[in-house]
Design a protein around this motif. Structure first.
Motif, short mmCIF file in Angstrom:
data_model
loop_
_atom_site.label_atom_id
_atom_site.label_comp_id
_atom_site.label_asym_id
_atom_site.label_seq_id
_atom_site.Cartn_x
_atom_site.Cartn_y
_atom_site.Cartn_z
N PHE A 1 0.79 -1.23 0.00
CA PHE A 1 0.00 0.00 0.00
C PHE A 1 0.82 1.28 0.00
CE2 PHE A 1 -2.28 3.30 2.48
CZ PHE A 1 -3.30 3.55 1.58
N GLY A 2 1.87 1.35 0.81
CA GLY A 2 2.59 2.62 0.92
C GLY A 2 3.93 2.45 1.59
N LEU A 3 4.52 3.59 1.98
CA LEU A 3 5.80 3.60 2.68
C LEU A 3 5.52 3.75 4.17
CD1 LEU A 3 8.91 3.57 2.24
CD2 LEU A 3 8.83 6.07 2.35
N GLY A 4 6.05 2.81 4.95
CA GLY A 4 5.77 2.76 6.38
C GLY A 4 6.37 3.93 7.13
N GLU A 5 5.95 4.07 8.37
CA GLU A 5 6.28 5.24 9.19
C GLU A 5 7.75 5.63 9.05
OE1 GLU A 5 6.12 4.58 13.47
OE2 GLU A 5 5.72 2.47 13.08
N VAL A 6 7.95 6.88 8.65
CA VAL A 6 9.30 7.38 8.40
C VAL A 6 9.86 7.91 9.72
CG1 VAL A 6 10.71 8.93 7.00
CG2 VAL A 6 8.62 7.93 6.04
N MET A 7 10.46 6.98 10.46
CA MET A 7 10.92 7.29 11.82
C MET A 7 12.20 8.11 11.85
SD MET A 7 10.21 3.67 13.75
CE MET A 7 11.21 2.72 12.61
N ASP A 8 13.02 7.93 10.84
CA ASP A 8 14.32 8.59 10.86
C ASP A 8 14.18 10.03 10.34
OD1 ASP A 8 16.97 9.22 10.95
OD2 ASP A 8 17.62 7.75 9.45
N PHE A 9 13.46 10.84 11.12
CA PHE A 9 13.22 12.21 10.65
C PHE A 9 14.49 13.07 10.60
CE2 PHE A 9 11.98 12.27 15.20
CZ PHE A 9 12.80 13.29 15.69
N PRO A 10 15.52 12.81 11.44
CA PRO A 10 16.75 13.59 11.26
C PRO A 10 17.35 13.40 9.86
CG PRO A 10 16.76 12.55 13.41
CD PRO A 10 15.61 11.96 12.65
N LEU B 1 8.16 18.32 3.42
CA LEU B 1 8.53 18.40 2.01
C LEU B 1 8.76 17.02 1.41
CD1 LEU B 1 10.90 21.52 1.92
CD2 LEU B 1 8.48 21.40 1.36
N ALA B 2 8.82 16.01 2.26
CA ALA B 2 8.94 14.63 1.79
C ALA B 2 7.58 14.03 1.43
CB ALA B 2 9.63 13.77 2.84
N PHE C 1 1.06 6.30 -0.58
CA PHE C 1 0.86 6.97 0.71
C PHE C 1 2.12 6.80 1.55
CE2 PHE C 1 -0.30 6.70 5.20
CZ PHE C 1 -0.97 7.89 5.37
N LYS C 2 2.53 7.89 2.21
CA LYS C 2 3.71 7.86 3.06
C LYS C 2 3.32 8.24 4.48
CE LYS C 2 5.58 10.24 -0.29
NZ LYS C 2 4.84 9.64 -1.41
N ASP C 3 3.59 7.33 5.40
CA ASP C 3 3.20 7.50 6.79
C ASP C 3 4.31 8.19 7.58
OD1 ASP C 3 1.66 7.33 9.04
OD2 ASP C 3 1.88 5.17 9.31
N GLY C 4 3.92 8.99 8.56
CA GLY C 4 4.89 9.74 9.34
C GLY C 4 5.14 9.17 10.72
N HIS C 5 6.22 9.66 11.31
CA HIS C 5 6.58 9.33 12.69
C HIS C 5 7.49 10.46 13.14
CE1 HIS C 5 7.97 6.48 16.00
NE2 HIS C 5 8.86 7.45 16.05
N SER C 6 6.91 11.48 13.77
CA SER C 6 7.71 12.67 14.07
C SER C 6 7.35 13.22 15.44
CB SER C 6 7.48 13.75 13.01
OG SER C 6 6.09 14.03 12.86
N VAL D 1 15.69 12.62 7.17
CA VAL D 1 14.80 13.28 6.21
C VAL D 1 15.13 14.76 6.12
CG1 VAL D 1 12.41 13.89 5.67
CG2 VAL D 1 12.93 11.61 6.56
N ILE D 2 15.17 15.43 7.25
CA ILE D 2 15.35 16.89 7.21
C ILE D 2 16.78 17.30 6.86
CG2 ILE D 2 13.44 17.22 8.81
CD1 ILE D 2 15.39 17.82 11.03
N ASN D 3 17.71 16.34 6.99
CA ASN D 3 19.09 16.62 6.59
C ASN D 3 19.39 16.18 5.16
OD1 ASN D 3 20.15 17.85 8.98
ND2 ASN D 3 20.11 15.84 9.97
N GLY D 4 18.36 15.63 4.48
CA GLY D 4 18.50 15.29 3.07
C GLY D 4 19.38 14.10 2.78
N GLU D 5 19.48 13.15 3.71
CA GLU D 5 20.36 12.01 3.50
C GLU D 5 19.78 11.06 2.45
OE1 GLU D 5 21.61 10.22 7.15
OE2 GLU D 5 22.12 12.14 8.07
N SER D 6 20.66 10.56 1.61
CA SER D 6 20.21 9.86 0.39
C SER D 6 19.47 8.57 0.67
CB SER D 6 21.40 9.59 -0.52
OG SER D 6 22.37 8.79 0.16
#
Length: 582
Positions: free
Chosen positions: A161-170, A208-209, A190-195, A172-177
């Motif tokens: 269905f989608g991309l699971g909870e994006v836990m590694d928010f540091p 922005l992700a 669908f992209k789920d969050g975890h922040s 994400v916001i630092n633009g790591e590949s």
């Protein structure tokens, strides 16, 4: 066929099936409608006065859409998929969005495929996420590492269905590949969050992700800020993290469409005693949300937020996933219809044996599953000495906080100088126990050692192979011998929960499915857990869920001080720190 269904919808011929004399919850207008519901091919084809080839007289009972759990981990039920379904479907949950990152951290793609096959076999709408953070962090050893390329191999599978909870928010916001490759791979999903606690400009960057929802808000203020920035909020009512009461004040007539329910982690005893999404609805009503709005959060709000079309409402063109109630305030589900077919009644799932796929059946097994899932506990060379504290004057301490997975941190000063570790009687006097995390995937022999305050244990050792998210073995105890024996017993069982006292194994619960799940019923697991809780309490543990509490002590994405197989980890600094200060 289309012409035939149109004729049925217009009432020119009898509909295939008609639910007569229903009181329908109109989730769009938050009102009740007295009318019939016509169904054909599992789809609602009309609301109105209908005649049917088959008619079911509801006698004025209330009908709602099936409930939706917007975010959960099946593994947290500690039972396999078919047993989990057996419990939640009769309680009205007909759609789930499951994130398999627990089993994926143990068994990688094999674990995801394992849950996918079993999930697709149940009478519900099954949506499985591709876990975004395997491993959850680089500061511990987990059983697998999944790249964007790995995940992409599953993207077209039925049920994904989608991309699971994006836990590694540091990252994400630092633009790591690494994480951005996964976000871009899932561009159309669908992209789920975890922040947790993320706000202001860092939250702006995170969004922005194209991350659309979050289940980690714990205050009304946090929820309102996230809604204001375009997020949907999943009101989480799990077993450990119970956020409903604190978040309900954020819900009002202007923004209620931005809220839905999720359980995240709900454990066997709570599933049996309280329920699942039905429990969240009842509790929301108890704390002041109108029954109609509570149903709306549990149905159409979730469907629209997740982007799942044609579920979540009793309306033409929607799937005939229907629940029957005597009244909404008690919210006790009497009957569950999936695609117009009765699948549960009075708390019992009505599946035939031919429909059932059990995770321990021979025809489900292959060599890869047997090796990675049923033989997943691989401990290296460890000894009793690994569970002894090095002599010191001052140690860092993990502080338990009541009813929270967040921990604090403090310092323990020894009462005297010791050539060896502080004696058990002194640890007890400071309300401390030893805590260890033992690596169990790659036979590294790693043992991270720490101290835990407020757990209450005064004798013996307690261990679990559930250790979020890497799922190494977590053990708390006072004596090194008991701690080692508890770990050895988990290895022998290939996963599970253990209590050891004075060199004797007092109680166990085997969890051979990746060290996370049993092959027993939810009720059996709940009963065994309750007995083990009673034993733990008799040993001084002051937590209702001692094993659950331990499982979160290794969770490096939740502040503040945690323990991994590589040692103490300061989440606020995002770095390893030493146990000994001096």
């Amino acid at each position: 066929m289309k012409q035939e269904i149109l004729r049925q919808a217009r009432g020119l011929v009898k509909a295939d099936k008609v639910f007569k004399n229903a009181v329908i919850v109109d989730v769009f207008n938050e009102r009740l409608i007295e009318n019939d519901i016509a169904v054909a091919d599992g789809i609602i084809i009309g609301i109105g006065d209908y005649e049917g080839k088959e008619e079911i007289d509801l006698g004025g009972r209330i009908v709602t859409p099936g409930l939706i759990d917007a975010h959960l981990h099946i593994e947290s039920s500690m039972t396999n998929v078919d047993e989990f379904a057996r419990v939640i479907i009769p309680r009205g949950t007909t759609t789930i969005v499951a994130d398999p990152h627990e089993i994926a951290n143990v068994a990688g793609l094999t674990g995801i495929k394992y849950l996918l096959k079993a999930g697709n076999a149940q009478p519900w709408n099954f949506n499985l996420m591709l876990p975004s953070c395997v491993p959850a962090s680089k500061f511990e050893n987990s059983g697998a590492e999944l790249s964007a390329a790995d995940l992409k191999t599953l993207i077209d599978e039925k049920g994904i269905f989608g991309l699971g909870e994006v836990m590694d928010f540091p990252s994400v916001i630092n633009g790591e590949s690494g994480i951005w490759d996964k976000i871009e791979m899932a561009a159309d999903l669908f992209k789920d969050g975890h922040s947790p606690g993320l706000s202001e400009k860092d939250l702006n960057a995170y969004l922005l992700a194209d991350i659309e929802a979050d289940h980690e808000a714990t205050t009304a203020a946090e929820a309102i800020e996230k809604v204001a920035k375009g997020m949907y909020i999943m009101i989480r009512e799990g077993s450990v993290t119970r956020d409903l009461v604190s978040l309900l004040p954020a819900v009002n007539s202007s923004n209620s469409s931005r809220f839905m329910f999720a359980t995240d982690d709900r454990h066997p005893g709570d599933l049996i005693k309280e329920g699942q999404i039905d429990f969240a609805v009842r509790k929301a009503i108890q704390y002041g949300l109108s029954p109609l709005r509570a149903v709306k959060l549990a149905t159409i709000n979730a469907a629209q937020a997740l982007g799942i079309k044609k579920i979540g409402a009793v309306a033409p063109g929607y799937r005939a996933d229907l629940l029957v109630f005597d009244n909404l305030r008690e919210f006790a589900v009497k009957k569950v219809y999936k695609d117009g077919r009765l699948v549960a009644e009075d708390g019992t799932l009505l599946k035939s044996i031919d429909d059932k796929i059990s995770l321990d059946k021979d025809d489900f097994m292959n060599k890869d599953i047997e090796e990675k899932i049923f033989n997943s506990v691989r401990i290296g060379n460890i000894s009793e000495s690994d569970f002894r504290l090095p002599a010191a004057k001052k140690y860092r301490v993990i502080e338990l906080i009541k009813d929270q997975v967040v921990t604090g941190k403090s310092i323990y000063h020894t009462e005297a100088e010791y050539d060896d570790e502080p004696p058990a009687i002194e640890l007890i006097g400071h309300n401390l126990v030893k805590l260890a995390v033992v690596e169990r995937h790659h036979r590294t022999g790693n043992v991270g050692l720490g101290l835990l305050r407020n757990f209450g244990l005064r004798r013996g050792a307690i261990a679990t192979s559930i250790g979020h998210d890497a799922h190494n073995i977590v053990v708390a105890g006072l004596g090194a011998r008991d701690m080692e024996l508890a770990v050895r017993e988990i290895e022998k069982m290939q996963g599970g929960l253990v209590i050891v006292v004075n060199g004797k194994v007092e109680a166990t619960l085997p969890l051979p499915v990746a060290g996370l799940m049993a092959v027993k019923s939810v009720k059996e697991v709940a009963n065994r857990l309750e007995k083990m809780r009673e034993i733990a309490n008799s040993l001084g543990v002051n937590r209702d869920g001692p094993f659950m509490t331990l499982s979160f002590m290794a969770l490096t994405v939740i502040p503040e001080l945690k323990l991994t197989d590589q040692g103490l980890f300061d989440v606020s600094k995002f770095e390893n720190v030493e146990l000994i200060i001096e």
